[in-house]
Design a protein around this motif. Structure first.
Motif, mmCIF file in Angstrom:
data_model
loop_
_atom_site.group_PDB
_atom_site.id
_atom_site.type_symbol
_atom_site.label_atom_id
_atom_site.label_comp_id
_atom_site.label_asym_id
_atom_site.label_seq_id
_atom_site.Cartn_x
_atom_site.Cartn_y
_atom_site.Cartn_z
ATOM 1 N N GLY A 102 25.992 6.871 -33.524
ATOM 2 C CA GLY A 102 27.222 7.380 -32.934
ATOM 3 C C GLY A 102 28.189 7.981 -33.931
ATOM 4 N N ARG A 103 27.809 8.078 -35.204
ATOM 5 C CA ARG A 103 28.719 8.610 -36.224
ATOM 6 C C ARG A 103 28.057 9.760 -36.991
ATOM 7 N NH1 ARG A 103 28.740 3.190 -36.566
ATOM 8 N NH2 ARG A 103 27.461 3.223 -38.450
ATOM 9 N N ASP A 104 27.093 9.402 -37.843
ATOM 10 C CA ASP A 104 26.502 10.457 -38.667
ATOM 11 C C ASP A 104 25.010 10.262 -38.942
ATOM 12 O OD1 ASP A 104 26.615 8.286 -40.324
ATOM 13 O OD2 ASP A 104 28.095 9.128 -41.704
ATOM 14 N N THR A 105 24.419 9.237 -38.382
ATOM 15 C CA THR A 105 22.993 8.980 -38.640
ATOM 16 C C THR A 105 22.221 9.026 -37.328
ATOM 17 O OG1 THR A 105 23.522 7.562 -40.530
ATOM 18 C CG2 THR A 105 21.313 7.378 -39.600
ATOM 19 N N GLU A 106 21.183 9.837 -37.306
ATOM 20 C CA GLU A 106 20.346 9.978 -36.115
ATOM 21 C C GLU A 106 18.936 10.365 -36.529
ATOM 22 O OE1 GLU A 106 21.383 14.678 -35.228
ATOM 23 O OE2 GLU A 106 21.620 13.210 -33.631
ATOM 24 N N SER A 107 18.002 10.199 -35.610
ATOM 25 C CA SER A 107 16.619 10.601 -35.875
ATOM 26 C C SER A 107 15.882 10.763 -34.554
ATOM 27 C CB SER A 107 15.895 9.565 -36.747
ATOM 28 O OG SER A 107 14.572 9.994 -37.036
ATOM 29 N N TRP A 108 15.142 11.858 -34.453
ATOM 30 C CA TRP A 108 14.245 12.073 -33.321
ATOM 31 C C TRP A 108 12.826 11.749 -33.783
ATOM 32 C CZ3 TRP A 108 15.971 13.224 -28.500
ATOM 33 C CH2 TRP A 108 17.286 13.681 -28.380
ATOM 34 N N LEU A 109 12.116 10.952 -32.975
ATOM 35 C CA LEU A 109 10.750 10.535 -33.334
ATOM 36 C C LEU A 109 9.827 10.767 -32.145
ATOM 37 C CD1 LEU A 109 12.941 7.960 -34.074
ATOM 38 C CD2 LEU A 109 11.113 7.570 -35.719
ATOM 39 N N LYS A 110 8.571 10.975 -32.425
ATOM 40 C CA LYS A 110 7.615 11.180 -31.333
ATOM 41 C C LYS A 110 6.232 10.703 -31.747
ATOM 42 C CE LYS A 110 6.728 16.008 -32.616
ATOM 43 N NZ LYS A 110 6.744 17.416 -32.135
ATOM 44 N N GLY A 111 5.368 10.511 -30.737
ATOM 45 C CA GLY A 111 4.003 10.048 -31.002
ATOM 46 C C GLY A 111 3.295 9.659 -29.725
ATOM 47 N N LYS A 112 2.187 8.987 -29.899
ATOM 48 C CA LYS A 112 1.320 8.601 -28.783
ATOM 49 C C LYS A 112 1.556 7.154 -28.388
ATOM 50 C CE LYS A 112 -3.594 8.282 -27.524
ATOM 51 N NZ LYS A 112 -4.990 8.434 -28.018
ATOM 52 N N VAL A 113 1.401 6.891 -27.089
ATOM 53 C CA VAL A 113 1.470 5.519 -26.575
ATOM 54 C C VAL A 113 0.057 5.085 -26.203
ATOM 55 C CG1 VAL A 113 2.474 3.981 -24.861
ATOM 56 C CG2 VAL A 113 3.784 5.947 -25.673
ATOM 57 N N GLU A 114 -0.412 3.982 -26.793
ATOM 58 C CA GLU A 114 -1.751 3.482 -26.498
ATOM 59 C C GLU A 114 -1.781 2.809 -25.123
ATOM 60 O OE1 GLU A 114 -4.144 4.267 -28.397
ATOM 61 O OE2 GLU A 114 -2.969 4.990 -30.104
ATOM 62 N N ASP A 115 -2.997 2.588 -24.616
ATOM 63 C CA ASP A 115 -3.138 1.973 -23.293
ATOM 64 C C ASP A 115 -2.573 0.565 -23.240
ATOM 65 O OD1 ASP A 115 -4.305 4.275 -22.449
ATOM 66 O OD2 ASP A 115 -6.357 3.513 -22.406
ATOM 67 N N ASP A 116 -2.506 -0.125 -24.385
ATOM 68 C CA ASP A 116 -1.933 -1.476 -24.390
ATOM 69 C C ASP A 116 -0.418 -1.464 -24.526
ATOM 70 O OD1 ASP A 116 -1.584 -0.719 -27.003
ATOM 71 O OD2 ASP A 116 -2.643 -2.421 -27.887
ATOM 72 N N GLY A 117 0.182 -0.264 -24.525
ATOM 73 C CA GLY A 117 1.629 -0.146 -24.593
ATOM 74 C C GLY A 117 2.189 -0.021 -25.990
ATOM 75 N N SER A 118 1.336 -0.114 -27.010
ATOM 76 C CA SER A 118 1.836 -0.012 -28.383
ATOM 77 C C SER A 118 2.068 1.453 -28.756
ATOM 78 C CB SER A 118 0.856 -0.654 -29.363
ATOM 79 O OG SER A 118 -0.401 0.009 -29.322
ATOM 80 N N MET A 119 3.012 1.664 -29.652
ATOM 81 C CA MET A 119 3.326 3.026 -30.076
ATOM 82 C C MET A 119 3.725 3.034 -31.542
ATOM 83 S SD MET A 119 7.065 3.488 -28.201
ATOM 84 C CE MET A 119 6.485 2.840 -26.638
ATOM 85 N N ARG A 120 3.383 4.128 -32.209
ATOM 86 C CA ARG A 120 3.769 4.362 -33.606
ATOM 87 C C ARG A 120 4.327 5.772 -33.656
ATOM 88 N NH1 ARG A 120 1.511 1.117 -37.604
ATOM 89 N NH2 ARG A 120 1.482 2.898 -39.037
ATOM 90 N N LEU A 121 5.645 5.890 -33.652
ATOM 91 C CA LEU A 121 6.304 7.182 -33.612
ATOM 92 C C LEU A 121 6.815 7.541 -34.996
ATOM 93 C CD1 LEU A 121 8.396 6.663 -30.327
ATOM 94 C CD2 LEU A 121 5.948 7.174 -30.597
ATOM 95 N N THR A 122 6.855 8.825 -35.284
ATOM 96 C CA THR A 122 7.310 9.277 -36.594
ATOM 97 C C THR A 122 8.314 10.411 -36.424
ATOM 98 O OG1 THR A 122 5.446 10.819 -36.767
ATOM 99 C CG2 THR A 122 5.154 8.634 -37.733
#
Length: 223
Positions: A102-122
Motif C-alpha cells: 500500500g505504499r511503495d512495494t509491490e510485485s506481480w507473480l504468475k505460474g501454474k497450479v498443480e492438481d493438488d492445489g500447490s503453486m509456485r509463482l514467480t
C-alpha cells in the motif's frame, strides 16, 4: 497184434501233440527276456493330471482417483505480520498473484497450479510465492526483496478480489493494482510514470477510480 497199429498211431499223435505243447510253453508268445521281436508289454497310459487352478492375484492397492484441478476462484488476505496484502486469481490451472504493502512495494507473480492445489509463482527481481489451496484458503510464503513472509488468503466473493488498471491520464502513464479484502478494506499502489504511491480508493462495484479529477476503470485480474 493187428490192433497195435492204430494204438501206436494214436500214441504217436498224442506224443506229437505233447511235444508241440511243450515247445510252445518253452518259447512262449510273451515278451522275450532278450527283447526280441515280441511286442513290448503295453505301458499303461497315465491318467491326465488336473492342473490346479492358478490362484487369483491378490488385489493390489487401487489407484487414487484422478485429481481434478482446483476450481476457478479468487483469494485475498494479508501476511501474518499484517504489513502487506496478497490476492491470487486462479483460472484453468494457472494463477496470477499481487503482493502490495500500500505504499511503495509491490510485485506481480504468475505460474501454474498443480492438481493438488500447490503453486509456485514467480515475478520480477526474484520474487517467489509458494502456496497451496486447501479448505477454500491459500496458505504459503512470499519472498519479496529477499524477505520472506507467511500469508493466508481466503476465498473472495465479488466484489472482493484483485483489480488492475493500465492507462494514460494527462500525459502520465498509470499502472495501478488494488486488492479488495473480504472485510471491504483495500490496499493498492498506483504508479505514475514508474513512481509508486498509495492508490486512490476503487469502487469495487464499477471498478471506477478517480485520478487527478479523471475517472479510470480498473478491471478484475484473471490469468
Amino acid at each position: 497184434m493187428k490192433r497195435s497199429g492204430p494204438l501206436l498211431t494214436l500214441l504217436g499223435g498224442l506224443l506229437l501233440a505233447l511235444f508241440m505243447l511243450s515247445l510252445n510253453a518253452t518259447t512262449g508268445t510273451g515278451s522275450s527276456s532278450y527283447g526280441g521281436d515280441a511286442p513290448d508289454a503295453a505301458t499303461p497310459t497315465p491318467s491326465p493330471t488336473r492342473s490346479s487352478p492358478e490362484p487369483s492375484p491378490e488385489p493390489t492397492e487401487s489407484e487414487k482417483p484422478d485429481e481434478k484441478p482446483p476450481p476457478d476462484a479468487s483469494y485475498a488476505g494479508r501476511t501474518d505480520d499484517d504489513a502487506s496484502a496478497i490476492s491470487i486469481s486462479v483460472r484453468d490451472g494457472k494463477a496470477i498473484a499481487y503482493y502490495c504493502d500500500g505504499r511503495d512495494t509491490e510485485s506481480w507473480l504468475k505460474g501454474k497450479v498443480e492438481d493438488d492445489g500447490s503453486m509456485r509463482l514467480t515475478g520480477k527481481h526474484g520474487a517467489k510465492l509458494n502456496g497451496r489451496i486447501a479448505d477454500e484458503k491459500v496458505r504459503g510464503t512470499v519472498d519479496i526483496d529477499k524477505e520472506t513472509s507467511k500469508f493466508t488468503a481466503e476465498k473472495a466473493e465479488k466484489p472482493s478480489g484483485l483489480y488492475r488498471a493500465t492507462t494514460e491520464v494527462r500525459g502520465a502513464k498509470l499502472d495501478g493494482g488494488w486488492i479488495v479484502l473480504p472485510d471491504g478494506s483495500q490496499v493498492g499502489i498506483l504508479n505514475r510514470d514508474g513512481e509508486p504511491g498509495k492508490a486512490p480508493r476503487i469502487d469495487p462495484g464499477t471498478g471506477t477510480v478517480r485520478v487527478d479529477g479523471d475517472d479510470i476503470t480498473a478491471r478484475p485480474v484473471t490469468p
